[in-house]
Write an enzyme that holds these catalytic residues in place. Structure first.
Site, short mmCIF file in Angstrom:
data_model
loop_
_atom_site.label_atom_id
_atom_site.label_comp_id
_atom_site.label_asym_id
_atom_site.label_seq_id
_atom_site.Cartn_x
_atom_site.Cartn_y
_atom_site.Cartn_z
N CYS A 170 0.81 -1.22 0.00
CA CYS A 170 0.00 0.00 0.00
C CYS A 170 0.85 1.27 0.00
O CYS A 170 0.30 2.38 -0.11
CB CYS A 170 -0.94 -0.01 1.20
N HIS A 196 -3.09 6.81 3.13
CA HIS A 196 -3.61 5.48 2.80
C HIS A 196 -4.88 5.26 3.62
O HIS A 196 -4.94 5.64 4.79
CB HIS A 196 -2.56 4.42 3.13
N ASN A 228 -10.37 -0.26 1.86
CA ASN A 228 -8.93 -0.29 1.59
C ASN A 228 -8.69 -0.93 0.23
O ASN A 228 -8.94 -2.13 0.06
CB ASN A 228 -8.23 -1.07 2.71
N1 ACO Z 1 -17.19 -8.06 12.83
C1 ACO Z 1 -17.37 -8.32 14.12
N2 ACO Z 1 -16.36 -8.67 14.97
C2 ACO Z 1 -15.14 -8.74 14.43
C3 ACO Z 1 -14.86 -8.46 13.08
C4 ACO Z 1 -15.95 -8.12 12.26
N3 ACO Z 1 -15.83 -7.82 10.95
N4 ACO Z 1 -13.54 -8.58 12.85
C5 ACO Z 1 -12.98 -8.94 14.01
N5 ACO Z 1 -13.94 -9.05 14.97
C6 ACO Z 1 -13.80 -9.41 16.37
C7 ACO Z 1 -12.60 -10.27 16.64
O1 ACO Z 1 -12.88 -11.62 16.35
C8 ACO Z 1 -12.39 -10.01 18.11
O2 ACO Z 1 -13.29 -10.83 18.82
P1 ACO Z 1 -12.87 -11.53 20.22
O3 ACO Z 1 -12.56 -10.37 21.13
O4 ACO Z 1 -14.08 -12.30 20.58
O5 ACO Z 1 -11.66 -12.35 19.89
C9 ACO Z 1 -12.82 -8.57 18.29
O6 ACO Z 1 -13.60 -8.23 17.14
C10 ACO Z 1 -11.66 -7.60 18.37
O7 ACO Z 1 -10.73 -7.94 17.36
P2 ACO Z 1 -9.49 -7.04 17.06
O8 ACO Z 1 -8.65 -7.71 16.03
O9 ACO Z 1 -8.87 -6.65 18.36
O10 ACO Z 1 -10.21 -5.78 16.43
P3 ACO Z 1 -9.57 -4.40 16.01
O11 ACO Z 1 -10.25 -3.34 16.72
O12 ACO Z 1 -8.08 -4.46 16.02
O13 ACO Z 1 -10.04 -4.30 14.49
C11 ACO Z 1 -9.10 -4.57 12.31
C12 ACO Z 1 -9.63 -5.26 13.54
C13 ACO Z 1 -10.25 -3.77 11.69
C14 ACO Z 1 -8.59 -5.60 11.34
C15 ACO Z 1 -7.96 -3.60 12.71
O14 ACO Z 1 -7.03 -4.28 13.49
C16 ACO Z 1 -7.25 -2.97 11.53
O15 ACO Z 1 -7.81 -2.20 10.79
N6 ACO Z 1 -5.93 -3.23 11.42
C17 ACO Z 1 -5.08 -2.64 10.41
C18 ACO Z 1 -5.41 -3.16 9.08
C19 ACO Z 1 -4.61 -2.44 8.05
O16 ACO Z 1 -4.35 -1.28 8.19
N7 ACO Z 1 -4.20 -3.08 7.01
C20 ACO Z 1 -3.47 -2.38 6.02
C21 ACO Z 1 -2.48 -3.15 5.40
S1 ACO Z 1 -3.12 -4.42 4.39
C22 ACO Z 1 -3.40 -3.71 2.95
O17 ACO Z 1 -3.44 -2.52 2.88
C23 ACO Z 1 -3.66 -4.52 1.72
#
Ligand code: ACO
Length: 325
Positions: free
Chosen positions: A113, A252, A282
């Site tokens: 990205c 981004h 994204n």
């Molecule tokens: N719906 C409902 N619950 C969900 C979902 C969903 N879509 N996704 C995850 N959860 C749950 C998890 O299972 C977890 O449940 P648990 O507590 O029972 O285990 C809970 O939500 C919390 O999960 P986290 O992973 O801690 O959630 P977080 O707040 O970190 O959000 C996310 C997850 C959205 C993936 C976030 O971490 C994120 O955006 N990370 C960065 C991603 C990124 O920037 N990528 C860019 C590079 S990749 C690219 O660009 C191609």
């Protein structure tokens, strides 16, 4: 001194839309969770027979038209993707053929990205060395074809898009300062598999498949906030400016919470940020050129404005630059 300046932009998103109601119908999630935790409402999804180079060619043609430059005038095509049609030929060569850029050298890059900033940085070097005068930087990804639609933590984030810029030699101010960087210690934080047999990686995937993207969401988030904010502050200083001089930051678009924390760390308010996250999600490297293209078309950028582009992604990588519009 020869400067490198963006003189034309183009973007493309496919027609089909997966909204949050659709995501609710395929995985255990909710519109409320996706909106609160990511900021995404809709993503555009390529047709089954629509591939990265098809979208890239459309964005490239739009950028050429916007710049008033013919395909024959382009001397180099730099194309960034993590979802290529083929490993060889490069997507850049396929696009060279489909748009008729018969005089252009062509190659692909992969800084995930961060690739738009990386591509512009490479273009700037070729222009500063007076090797080329007109370069096309294209970013395109069909992330939907590499998404595990059983993995609720990733499938709600990704969409498909392409964005392109014509970069030209000029004596006006253009790209003023750039920074690109990598931290390979985080190389397993975001993965897409190729030829290497890696059972551990396959096991990590919800569908245990070889084609989908896997991500350590929280680790990437922590990296992203710091990398985006700190590289922005460094590159603005390198340009001899302060954040008060910056009219707009186009980041981004991975997650609204990342952007929110990064801009706090940069010391700016959210009226200085341009976001398309809600409607496209994204879309990998094309997030920035698509958003920049829309910001320019919407009149959010005036001639003379100083703008920051900043990205982060798999690798782990980051890139930031300051340019004068
Ligand atoms: N719906 C409902 N619950 C969900 C979902 C969903 N879509 N996704 C995850 N959860 C749950 C998890 O299972 C977890 O449940 P648990 O507590 O029972 O285990 C809970 O939500 C919390 O999960 P986290 O992973 O801690 O959630 P977080 O707040 O970190 O959000 C996310 C997850 C959205 C993936 C976030 O971490 C994120 O955006 N990370 C960065 C991603 C990124 O920037 N990528 C860019 C590079 S990749 C690219 O660009 C191609």
């Amino acid at each position: 001194m020869v400067n490198a300046k963006i003189i034309g932009l183009g973007g493309y998103v496919p027609e089909k839309i997966y909204d949050n109601a659709y995501m609710e119908s395929i995985v255990d999630t909710s519109d409320e969770w996706i909106t609160r935790r990511t900021g995404v409402k809709e993503r555009h999804i390529s047709a089954d027979n629509e591939y990265t180079t098809d979208m890239a060619a459309i964005a490239a043609k739009r950028a050429l038209e916007n710049a008033g430059v013919s395909a024959e005038e382009i001397e180099l095509i730099i194309l960034a993707t993590v979802t290529p049609d083929y490993f060889t030929p490069s997507c850049a060569c396929v696009v060279q053929n489909s748009i008729g850029a018969v005089n252009a050298a062509a190659f692909d890059i992969n800084a995930a990205c961060s690739s738009f900033v990386t591509g512009l940085t490479i273009a700037k070097q070729f222009i500063a060395s007076e090797t080329y005068k007109k370069i096309l930087v294209v970013c395109a990804d069909t992330l939907s074809k590499a998404t595990d639609y059983n993995d609720r933590a990733t499938c709600v984030l990704f969409g498909d898009a392409a964005g392109a810029a014509v970069v030209a030699a000029t004596d006006e101010p253009g790209i003023i300062a750039t920074e690109i960087g990598a931290d390979g210690t985080g190389c397993k934080s975001i993965t897409q598999l190729a030829y290497r047999d890696d059972e551990e990686e396959v096991e990590k995937r919800v569908s245990h498949d070889k084609k989908s993207i896997w991500m350590a969401g929280q680790a990437v988030m922590k990296f992203a906030v710091k990398a985006m904010a700190d590289s922005t502050l460094r590159v603005v200083e390198k340009a001899g400016l302060t954040m008060d001089d910056i009219a707009l930051v186009v980041p981004h678009q991975a997650n609204y919470r990342i952007v929110e924390s990064a801009i706090k760390r940069m010391g700016i308010t959210d009226d200085k940020i341009y976001l398309t996250l809600e409607k496209y999600g994204n879309t990998s490297a094309s997030c920035i050129p698509v958003a920049l293209s829309e910001a320019a078309a919407a009149g959010r950028i005036k001639k003379g404005d100083k703008i920051v582009l900043v990205g982060f992604g798999g690798g782990l990588t980051w890139g930031a630059l300051v340019m004068q519009w």
